[in-house]
Write a protein that holds these residues in place. Structure first.
Motif, PDB file in Angstrom:
ATOM      1  N   LEU A  78     -21.145 -34.889  25.736  1.00  0.00           N
ATOM      2  CA  LEU A  78     -20.246 -35.213  24.879  1.00  0.00           C
ATOM      3  C   LEU A  78     -18.852 -34.456  25.317  1.00  0.00           C
ATOM      4  CD1 LEU A  78     -19.347 -36.349  21.924  1.00  0.00           C
ATOM      5  CD2 LEU A  78     -20.250 -33.916  20.934  1.00  0.00           C
ATOM      6  N   VAL A  80     -14.938 -33.694  23.902  1.00  0.00           N
ATOM      7  CA  VAL A  80     -14.230 -33.518  22.554  1.00  0.00           C
ATOM      8  C   VAL A  80     -12.786 -33.063  23.245  1.00  0.00           C
ATOM      9  CG1 VAL A  80     -13.751 -32.379  20.559  1.00  0.00           C
ATOM     10  CG2 VAL A  80     -16.011 -32.417  21.360  1.00  0.00           C
ATOM     11  N   ARG A 111     -11.795 -39.704  19.144  1.00  0.00           N
ATOM     12  CA  ARG A 111     -11.827 -38.425  18.813  1.00  0.00           C
ATOM     13  C   ARG A 111     -13.020 -37.571  19.575  1.00  0.00           C
ATOM     14  NH1 ARG A 111     -14.588 -37.265  13.662  1.00  0.00           N
ATOM     15  NH2 ARG A 111     -15.711 -38.897  14.056  1.00  0.00           N
ATOM     16  N   PHE A 112     -13.805 -38.474  20.437  1.00  0.00           N
ATOM     17  CA  PHE A 112     -14.731 -38.029  21.178  1.00  0.00           C
ATOM     18  C   PHE A 112     -14.892 -39.091  22.307  1.00  0.00           C
ATOM     19  CE2 PHE A 112     -16.770 -39.630  17.666  1.00  0.00           C
ATOM     20  CZ  PHE A 112     -17.729 -40.533  18.106  1.00  0.00           C
ATOM     21  N   HIS A 139      -9.679 -30.403  28.169  1.00  0.00           N
ATOM     22  CA  HIS A 139     -10.864 -30.879  27.165  1.00  0.00           C
ATOM     23  C   HIS A 139     -12.151 -30.020  27.348  1.00  0.00           C
ATOM     24  CE1 HIS A 139      -7.989 -34.179  26.738  1.00  0.00           C
ATOM     25  NE2 HIS A 139      -8.482 -34.629  27.563  1.00  0.00           N
ATOM     26  N   HIS A 140     -12.863 -29.938  26.094  1.00  0.00           N
ATOM     27  CA  HIS A 140     -14.243 -29.170  26.106  1.00  0.00           C
ATOM     28  C   HIS A 140     -15.176 -30.379  26.268  1.00  0.00           C
ATOM     29  CE1 HIS A 140     -17.497 -26.875  24.681  1.00  0.00           C
ATOM     30  NE2 HIS A 140     -17.908 -28.124  23.960  1.00  0.00           N
ATOM     31  N   TRP A 141     -16.426 -30.088  26.967  1.00  0.00           N
ATOM     32  CA  TRP A 141     -17.505 -30.987  27.313  1.00  0.00           C
ATOM     33  C   TRP A 141     -18.647 -30.307  27.073  1.00  0.00           C
ATOM     34  CZ3 TRP A 141     -21.290 -30.660  30.847  1.00  0.00           C
ATOM     35  CH2 TRP A 141     -20.985 -29.952  31.799  1.00  0.00           C
TER      36      TRP A 141
END
Length: 157
Positions: A78, A80, A111-112, A139-141
């Motif tokens: 995922l 974000v 959004r994701f 980006h965060h994953w």
């Protein structure tokens, strides 16, 4: 006329994703194929329901809980993003994961991002592909089906 049996019907099931604001239960609707009553194969990797990916077989319980009966061999990631990416911004990410046999999905609200990739691709290759794209953009994953709720590896791969 083809005979429709419970074993070949695609349907959406509502799975518990966790607790939201104010302690309210949050659900996600996931596309599955019914194998037998209460036993489903996940057809689309969910974004917010942790612990499963496309190809997994799950037994759905009342209230949206579930247990994994058999793993399908796919890793879920995922992403974000700091800011919603444009579809064209995803081309390098899609290309990198297609080379690994994976699928990259961006919903309309952007959004994701959900990525499904075979575990056989290897964690090194998966992490290099995501870090090369997400890292420079900030980006965060995170993995969606690799760790349990305490952060310990599930070791299903």
């Amino acid at each position: 006329m083809p005979r429709v049996t419970v074993e070949n019907v695609a349907e959406h099931v509502r799975l518990l994703a966790g607790l939201g604001a104010g302690g309210r239960l949050v659900y996600e609707t996931v596309l599955t194929r019914t194998i037998e009553p209460e036993l489903h194969m996940v057809l689309g990797t969910p974004a917010f329901v942790e612990g499963i990916a496309a190809g997994d077989q799950i037994r759905v319980r009342a209230g949206g809980g579930f247990e994994v009966v058999r793993r399908g061999g796919n890793i879920c990631l995922l992403v974000v993003p700091k800011t919603p990416p444009e579809p064209d911004d995803l081309a390098p990410l899609r290309d990198a994961f297609e080379e690994l046999g994976g699928i990259t999905e961006l919903p309309p609200d952007r959004r994701f991002i959900v990525i499904t990739v075979p575990a056989a691709a290897g964690f090194g290759a998966v992490e290099a592909a995501i870090d090369n794209w997400a890292g420079p953009r900030g980006h965060h994953w995170e993995y969606g089906n690799i760790y349990d709720t305490d952060g310990a590896p599930l070791n299903w791969w």
